[in-house]
Design a protein around this motif. Sequence first.
Motif, PDB file in Angstrom:
ATOM      1  N   THR A 117       0.873  -1.172   0.000  1.00  0.00           N
ATOM      2  CA  THR A 117       0.000   0.000   0.000  1.00  0.00           C
ATOM      3  C   THR A 117       0.906   1.216   0.000  1.00  0.00           C
ATOM      4  OG1 THR A 117      -1.631  -1.165   1.351  1.00  0.00           O
ATOM      5  CG2 THR A 117      -1.822   1.239   1.225  1.00  0.00           C
ATOM      6  N   VAL A 118       0.758   2.074  -1.005  1.00  0.00           N
ATOM      7  CA  VAL A 118       1.559   3.291  -1.112  1.00  0.00           C
ATOM      8  C   VAL A 118       0.643   4.481  -0.850  1.00  0.00           C
ATOM      9  CG1 VAL A 118       3.001   4.716  -2.610  1.00  0.00           C
ATOM     10  CG2 VAL A 118       3.044   2.217  -2.842  1.00  0.00           C
ATOM     11  N   VAL A 119       1.017   5.311   0.128  1.00  0.00           N
ATOM     12  CA  VAL A 119       0.297   6.559   0.381  1.00  0.00           C
ATOM     13  C   VAL A 119       1.112   7.687  -0.229  1.00  0.00           C
ATOM     14  CG1 VAL A 119      -0.509   8.176   2.159  1.00  0.00           C
ATOM     15  CG2 VAL A 119      -0.867   5.718   2.451  1.00  0.00           C
ATOM     16  N   TRP A 120       0.406   8.579  -0.944  1.00  0.00           N
ATOM     17  CA  TRP A 120       1.045   9.662  -1.696  1.00  0.00           C
ATOM     18  C   TRP A 120       0.822  10.999  -1.015  1.00  0.00           C
ATOM     19  CZ3 TRP A 120       3.959   8.387  -5.879  1.00  0.00           C
ATOM     20  CH2 TRP A 120       3.804   7.078  -6.359  1.00  0.00           C
ATOM     21  N   ARG A 145      -2.720  -9.468  -1.890  1.00  0.00           N
ATOM     22  CA  ARG A 145      -3.408  -8.462  -2.707  1.00  0.00           C
ATOM     23  C   ARG A 145      -4.733  -8.060  -2.074  1.00  0.00           C
ATOM     24  NH1 ARG A 145      -2.962  -6.387  -8.023  1.00  0.00           N
ATOM     25  NH2 ARG A 145      -4.911  -5.373  -8.572  1.00  0.00           N
ATOM     26  N   GLU A 146      -5.477  -9.016  -1.567  1.00  0.00           N
ATOM     27  CA  GLU A 146      -6.775  -8.727  -0.937  1.00  0.00           C
ATOM     28  C   GLU A 146      -6.606  -7.802   0.277  1.00  0.00           C
ATOM     29  OE1 GLU A 146      -9.207 -11.652   1.558  1.00  0.00           O
ATOM     30  OE2 GLU A 146     -10.189 -11.693  -0.413  1.00  0.00           O
ATOM     31  N   ASP A 182      -6.619  -2.124   2.526  1.00  0.00           N
ATOM     32  CA  ASP A 182      -5.897  -0.985   3.102  1.00  0.00           C
ATOM     33  C   ASP A 182      -6.004   0.251   2.206  1.00  0.00           C
ATOM     34  OD1 ASP A 182      -5.174  -2.637   5.206  1.00  0.00           O
ATOM     35  OD2 ASP A 182      -3.111  -2.926   4.507  1.00  0.00           O
ATOM     36  N   VAL A 183      -5.861   0.067   0.896  1.00  0.00           N
ATOM     37  CA  VAL A 183      -5.962   1.194  -0.040  1.00  0.00           C
ATOM     38  C   VAL A 183      -7.357   1.801   0.032  1.00  0.00           C
ATOM     39  CG1 VAL A 183      -6.005   1.829  -2.503  1.00  0.00           C
ATOM     40  CG2 VAL A 183      -4.126   0.434  -1.591  1.00  0.00           C
ATOM     41  N   GLN A 184      -8.363   0.961   0.049  1.00  0.00           N
ATOM     42  CA  GLN A 184      -9.739   1.455   0.145  1.00  0.00           C
ATOM     43  C   GLN A 184      -9.951   2.220   1.451  1.00  0.00           C
ATOM     44  OE1 GLN A 184     -12.830  -1.551   0.080  1.00  0.00           O
ATOM     45  NE2 GLN A 184     -14.184  -0.147  -1.000  1.00  0.00           N
ATOM     46  N   ALA A 185      -9.379   1.726   2.532  1.00  0.00           N
ATOM     47  CA  ALA A 185      -9.487   2.418   3.821  1.00  0.00           C
ATOM     48  C   ALA A 185      -8.812   3.788   3.756  1.00  0.00           C
ATOM     49  CB  ALA A 185      -8.881   1.576   4.932  1.00  0.00           C
ATOM     50  N   ALA A 204      -3.917   6.847  -2.141  1.00  0.00           N
ATOM     51  CA  ALA A 204      -3.170   5.603  -1.970  1.00  0.00           C
ATOM     52  C   ALA A 204      -3.355   4.718  -3.190  1.00  0.00           C
ATOM     53  CB  ALA A 204      -3.642   4.869  -0.717  1.00  0.00           C
ATOM     54  N   THR A 205      -2.332   3.928  -3.459  1.00  0.00           N
ATOM     55  CA  THR A 205      -2.361   2.965  -4.562  1.00  0.00           C
ATOM     56  C   THR A 205      -1.790   1.649  -4.099  1.00  0.00           C
ATOM     57  OG1 THR A 205      -0.230   3.741  -5.386  1.00  0.00           O
ATOM     58  CG2 THR A 205      -2.200   4.742  -6.374  1.00  0.00           C
TER      59      THR A 205
END
Length: 107
Positions: A34-37, A82-83, A88-91, A99-100
């Motif tokens: 999970t990458v936060v930008w 992946r799931e 986490d990205v959706q959160a 996030a991506t």
Amino acid sequence: MPVELPRAQPAPSSHTDPSGSVQVMAEVDGPWCTVVWNDPVNLMSYVVFVFRHYFGYSRLVAEQLMMQVHEEGRAIVSRGSRERVETDVQAMHSFGLQATIERAGED
């Protein structure tokens, strides 16, 4: 030096090595990240709150990740299947953070 942390429940245990960097003691359970930008909207204190609230990171770890996002433009905040990472990205999106998802090692 980037702080890369795996997804951990409950909060990951960590220690500070003699150089002052935080080492996280948790297992990586998959090849996704999970990458936060960085964005011009959210306050740094809010980003720390999100990392502490959602991931359960300590204040120190959350602040280091926030600074990495702020200074480098991005930070890997979790790793896993992946799931799990998609969740986490959706959160992060639900908290208003950008996030991506990406494969580990593609950064």
